[in-house]
Design a protein around this motif. Sequence first.
Motif, PDB file in Angstrom:
ATOM      1  N   SER A   1      53.200 -24.278  21.250  1.00  0.00           N
ATOM      2  CA  SER A   1      52.138 -23.879  22.177  1.00  0.00           C
ATOM      3  C   SER A   1      52.498 -24.333  23.587  1.00  0.00           C
ATOM      4  O   SER A   1      53.023 -25.426  23.777  1.00  0.00           O
ATOM      5  N   THR A   2      52.193 -23.478  24.544  1.00  0.00           N
ATOM      6  CA  THR A   2      52.548 -23.770  25.931  1.00  0.00           C
ATOM      7  C   THR A   2      51.314 -23.794  26.822  1.00  0.00           C
ATOM      8  O   THR A   2      50.293 -23.148  26.530  1.00  0.00           O
ATOM      9  N   TYR A   3      51.430 -24.523  27.900  1.00  0.00           N
ATOM     10  CA  TYR A   3      50.349 -24.697  28.860  1.00  0.00           C
ATOM     11  C   TYR A   3      50.962 -24.680  30.254  1.00  0.00           C
ATOM     12  O   TYR A   3      52.069 -25.198  30.454  1.00  0.00           O
ATOM     13  N   TYR A   4      50.223 -24.116  31.202  1.00  0.00           N
ATOM     14  CA  TYR A   4      50.751 -23.989  32.551  1.00  0.00           C
ATOM     15  C   TYR A   4      49.703 -24.348  33.592  1.00  0.00           C
ATOM     16  O   TYR A   4      48.508 -24.089  33.420  1.00  0.00           O
ATOM     17  N   GLY A   5      50.193 -24.913  34.698  1.00  0.00           N
ATOM     18  CA  GLY A   5      49.322 -25.122  35.827  1.00  0.00           C
ATOM     19  C   GLY A   5      49.060 -23.789  36.518  1.00  0.00           C
ATOM     20  O   GLY A   5      49.889 -22.868  36.471  1.00  0.00           O
ATOM     21  N   ASP A   6      47.928 -23.692  37.179  1.00  0.00           N
ATOM     22  CA  ASP A   6      47.539 -22.424  37.805  1.00  0.00           C
ATOM     23  C   ASP A   6      48.555 -21.949  38.835  1.00  0.00           C
ATOM     24  O   ASP A   6      48.779 -20.748  38.986  1.00  0.00           O
ATOM     25  N   SER A   7      49.179 -22.872  39.528  1.00  0.00           N
ATOM     26  CA  SER A   7      50.074 -22.487  40.621  1.00  0.00           C
ATOM     27  C   SER A   7      51.400 -21.900  40.128  1.00  0.00           C
ATOM     28  O   SER A   7      52.126 -21.302  40.923  1.00  0.00           O
ATOM     29  N   VAL A   8      51.705 -22.040  38.846  1.00  0.00           N
ATOM     30  CA  VAL A   8      52.990 -21.548  38.345  1.00  0.00           C
ATOM     31  C   VAL A   8      52.838 -20.480  37.272  1.00  0.00           C
ATOM     32  O   VAL A   8      53.838 -19.921  36.815  1.00  0.00           O
ATOM     33  N   LYS A   9      51.623 -20.196  36.871  1.00  0.00           N
ATOM     34  CA  LYS A   9      51.419 -19.192  35.829  1.00  0.00           C
ATOM     35  C   LYS A   9      52.026 -17.858  36.232  1.00  0.00           C
ATOM     36  O   LYS A   9      51.850 -17.400  37.357  1.00  0.00           O
ATOM     37  N   GLY A  10      52.748 -17.257  35.299  1.00  0.00           N
ATOM     38  CA  GLY A  10      53.377 -15.974  35.559  1.00  0.00           C
ATOM     39  C   GLY A  10      54.740 -16.080  36.210  1.00  0.00           C
ATOM     40  O   GLY A  10      55.478 -15.092  36.281  1.00  0.00           O
ATOM     41  N   ARG A  11      55.105 -17.268  36.699  1.00  0.00           N
ATOM     42  CA  ARG A  11      56.413 -17.451  37.340  1.00  0.00           C
ATOM     43  C   ARG A  11      57.313 -18.409  36.564  1.00  0.00           C
ATOM     44  O   ARG A  11      58.529 -18.238  36.548  1.00  0.00           O
ATOM     45  N   PHE A  12      56.718 -19.398  35.942  1.00  0.00           N
ATOM     46  CA  PHE A  12      57.474 -20.413  35.210  1.00  0.00           C
ATOM     47  C   PHE A  12      57.271 -20.219  33.714  1.00  0.00           C
ATOM     48  O   PHE A  12      56.195 -19.819  33.266  1.00  0.00           O
TER      49      PHE A  12
ATOM     50  N   ALA B   1      55.456 -33.595  45.411  1.00  0.00           N
ATOM     51  CA  ALA B   1      56.005 -33.336  46.739  1.00  0.00           C
ATOM     52  C   ALA B   1      55.654 -34.505  47.645  1.00  0.00           C
ATOM     53  O   ALA B   1      54.666 -35.221  47.399  1.00  0.00           O
ATOM     54  N   PRO B   2      56.431 -34.716  48.702  1.00  0.00           N
ATOM     55  CA  PRO B   2      56.150 -35.835  49.614  1.00  0.00           C
ATOM     56  C   PRO B   2      54.731 -35.763  50.163  1.00  0.00           C
ATOM     57  O   PRO B   2      54.282 -34.706  50.626  1.00  0.00           O
ATOM     58  N   GLY B   3      54.031 -36.859  50.067  1.00  0.00           N
ATOM     59  CA  GLY B   3      52.688 -36.927  50.606  1.00  0.00           C
ATOM     60  C   GLY B   3      51.620 -36.276  49.757  1.00  0.00           C
ATOM     61  O   GLY B   3      50.456 -36.213  50.164  1.00  0.00           O
ATOM     62  N   LYS B   4      52.011 -35.785  48.587  1.00  0.00           N
ATOM     63  CA  LYS B   4      51.048 -35.109  47.714  1.00  0.00           C
ATOM     64  C   LYS B   4      50.940 -35.833  46.377  1.00  0.00           C
ATOM     65  O   LYS B   4      51.827 -36.574  45.979  1.00  0.00           O
ATOM     66  N   GLU B   5      49.844 -35.571  45.686  1.00  0.00           N
ATOM     67  CA  GLU B   5      49.657 -36.159  44.377  1.00  0.00           C
ATOM     68  C   GLU B   5      50.547 -35.433  43.347  1.00  0.00           C
ATOM     69  O   GLU B   5      50.920 -34.275  43.525  1.00  0.00           O
ATOM     70  N   ARG B   6      50.806 -36.129  42.279  1.00  0.00           N
ATOM     71  CA  ARG B   6      51.558 -35.524  41.194  1.00  0.00           C
ATOM     72  C   ARG B   6      50.769 -34.366  40.594  1.00  0.00           C
ATOM     73  O   ARG B   6      49.559 -34.470  40.394  1.00  0.00           O
ATOM     74  N   GLU B   7      51.467 -33.306  40.280  1.00  0.00           N
ATOM     75  CA  GLU B   7      50.816 -32.080  39.812  1.00  0.00           C
ATOM     76  C   GLU B   7      51.375 -31.668  38.457  1.00  0.00           C
ATOM     77  O   GLU B   7      52.592 -31.691  38.242  1.00  0.00           O
ATOM     78  N   PHE B   8      50.496 -31.285  37.562  1.00  0.00           N
ATOM     79  CA  PHE B   8      50.926 -30.770  36.267  1.00  0.00           C
ATOM     80  C   PHE B   8      51.524 -29.373  36.460  1.00  0.00           C
ATOM     81  O   PHE B   8      50.933 -28.517  37.128  1.00  0.00           O
ATOM     82  N   VAL B   9      52.671 -29.146  35.842  1.00  0.00           N
ATOM     83  CA  VAL B   9      53.341 -27.860  35.956  1.00  0.00           C
ATOM     84  C   VAL B   9      53.254 -27.068  34.643  1.00  0.00           C
ATOM     85  O   VAL B   9      52.804 -25.933  34.619  1.00  0.00           O
TER      86      VAL B   9
END
Length: 120
Positions: A57-68, A40-48
């Motif tokens: 095998s799948t892995y998710y970032g905490d902010s998207v778990k359960g939604r993505f 996002a603008p002004g933010k660091e790159r984030e793992f999704v």
Amino acid sequence: QVQLVESGGGLVQAGASLRLFCTLSGQTFGSYTMGWFRQAPGKEREFVAAIKRVSGSTYYGDSVKGRFTVSRDNAKNTVTLQMNSLKPEDTAVYYCALDRDGTGPAYEYWGQGTQVTVTS
């Protein structure tokens, strides 16, 4: 030559869903991990999210778990990111990236990105 192309971004309202696609072309690999990142603008790159080609095998970032949900279609060399219950804070440019599972630099190849905008 490795090429990653993202598609499926867009403008949606909060609570809606979007599906992003990442297609690998050119040189392919038997084993790799495909990751999704966002910035996002002004933010660091984030793992999704990420998915391994062979095991699934799948892995998710905490902010998207359960939604993505990330999935793969190995026959089509395509990885899909299903994004549900989108929030305004999910607004970012989403990139897919390929990691050759230890045979090269981490996430060596990147797509050009696709914009996701979520309005409140």
